[in-house]
Design a protein around this motif. Sequence first.
Motif, PDB file in Angstrom:
ATOM      1  N   GLY A   7       3.185   5.065   8.201  1.00 24.03           N
ATOM      2  CA  GLY A   7       3.733   4.168   7.189  1.00 24.03           C
ATOM      3  C   GLY A   7       4.274   2.890   7.793  1.00 24.03           C
ATOM      4  N   VAL A  51       4.026   0.520   0.012  1.00 23.80           N
ATOM      5  CA  VAL A  51       3.825   1.522   1.060  1.00 23.80           C
ATOM      6  C   VAL A  51       4.348   2.881   0.607  1.00 23.80           C
ATOM      7  N   MET A  69       2.058   6.224   0.389  1.00 19.25           N
ATOM      8  CA  MET A  69       2.404   7.407   1.187  1.00 19.25           C
ATOM      9  C   MET A  69       2.676   8.628   0.311  1.00 19.25           C
ATOM     10  N   ASP A 100      12.863   7.626   1.146  1.00 21.03           N
ATOM     11  CA  ASP A 100      12.176   7.005   2.272  1.00 21.03           C
ATOM     12  C   ASP A 100      13.163   6.465   3.306  1.00 21.03           C
TER      13      ASP A 100
END
Length: 508
Positions: free
Chosen positions: A355, A383, A387, A447
């Motif tokens: 990532g 992103v 992901m 994240d």
Amino acid sequence: MGAASLVALLRYSDWHSWLGYMQQPYLWRVVRFSLWQALLSSGISLLIAIPVASCLIHRSFYGRAALLQLFSVSMVVPTIVAILGLVVVYGRSGWLYQLFDIHIPLYGLVGILLAHVFFNMPLAVRLLLQGYDLIPSGQWRQASQLGFSRWTAFRWIEWHYLKKVLPGAFVLIFMLCFSSFAVVLSLGGGPKFSTLEVAIYQALRFDFDLNKASFLALLQVSICTLFAVVVYRIAPVNRQDVSLLAVKRYSLKDSFWAKSADALALLVAFILVIPPFLAIFDPVFSPIFLLTLQSAALWKAVLVSLQIAFPAALVSLLLGVSFCVLARFCMARRYLALLPNKIEHLGNLILMVPGLVIATGLFLFLRDLGWGFQSSYWIVVWVNAVMALPFVLRALMPVMYQQERRFRAVYLSLGVRSWSRWCLEWPLIRLSVAQALGYALLLSLGDMGVIALFGSQGLVSLPLYLFQLIGAYRLEEGACVAVVLILLCLLLFYGSTRFIGGRSLVKH
């Protein structure tokens, strides 16, 4: 997207210096440890998951539905929150030490394996339960009539279908562990236990060495690709039975040993998953918890997290549905019959590209167009969406394939297409859509990789804020922020499954 970002990063590479990188002993030590911990994590997760899944299929007990929901949440719980829970349970002065005087070396390989099993064992159970859905009711009926024991049924029926699911599950978990970032960064304990993903982060964040980062990224992609190709080449084809919608299972011959094995499997699952969850909520009873809730920085981080999570989840769901529609289009045409599996694998291949590399490549591409750090927010959103795509596909693909196989002939004979078809299928697939959205929301909310690279004063999410508190040794306040983060995750997951999935719940 991953390939485009990698190409954008390779433009800044000096290929002649790569030979020097390959001669560094530290690099190959990192590669060996990355492979070793990923193989161990994947193998342990699946070895535990197989008896747990078998128990959940054959046993009905109080709290079974709650355990399955807990498994759904635990596999996408924010990494930094889970790490805090593991530290409270297994740390130097944790619950295990206080109650039983047992000390576990949490910072190193053992801690990394514990964290990976906490995340991936529930994921493996969910994937294996999908394998059990492939077994026709007639085989369970025959096994019951013939008086099969649990072991005989597993040997002659269950294993035949599980071995079709295991390679895909093993590859998915291996790639998740091989590209692990936050777990290794927090529990690695030093350079000795570093992975390629952490090395890429160090090259980008501290050195801004695009040449070294592109080399490490290409090396990681090559290793993951080679591993996936080898596994998929030897894996049997996994096909959904046309007749399956709700499988009726028949009771098998029970025994003391079968009950003992099921009890042991459930006990191991409980010990691995539940204590860290309970530990996360321990700070609720602390007097500093109410003071933390009054912090303006906390609620600003909550707002930033929601601003990232919702767009990323919606984009990921849209991408997942598009993949499923394209795969079903190919299924309906004989000359494209080989493509559906390839499309599903394509969605999973994004895990091979770190990532951090995708984010950096996208940033460099946008910078060449004249957009600088003002595009950081959209990079993080995009992103995160990409992901989360493999998890979205895992939730959507089985049920979408099932509806295609069951009703394709009816749709063609009646001329049902596009929106009309979607309206007819919505009651049957809405729970899977809700789970896919819930997975994407939680993964984007938690994240720590991309936001750690692009975070700034105006872009601080809850996980990054929590990581900053821990780095400043404000551990009590950080534990309180972790409670807020996990409560927000549970609220969003419940909201998505409740309001999109409806009131009806399936067994798994």
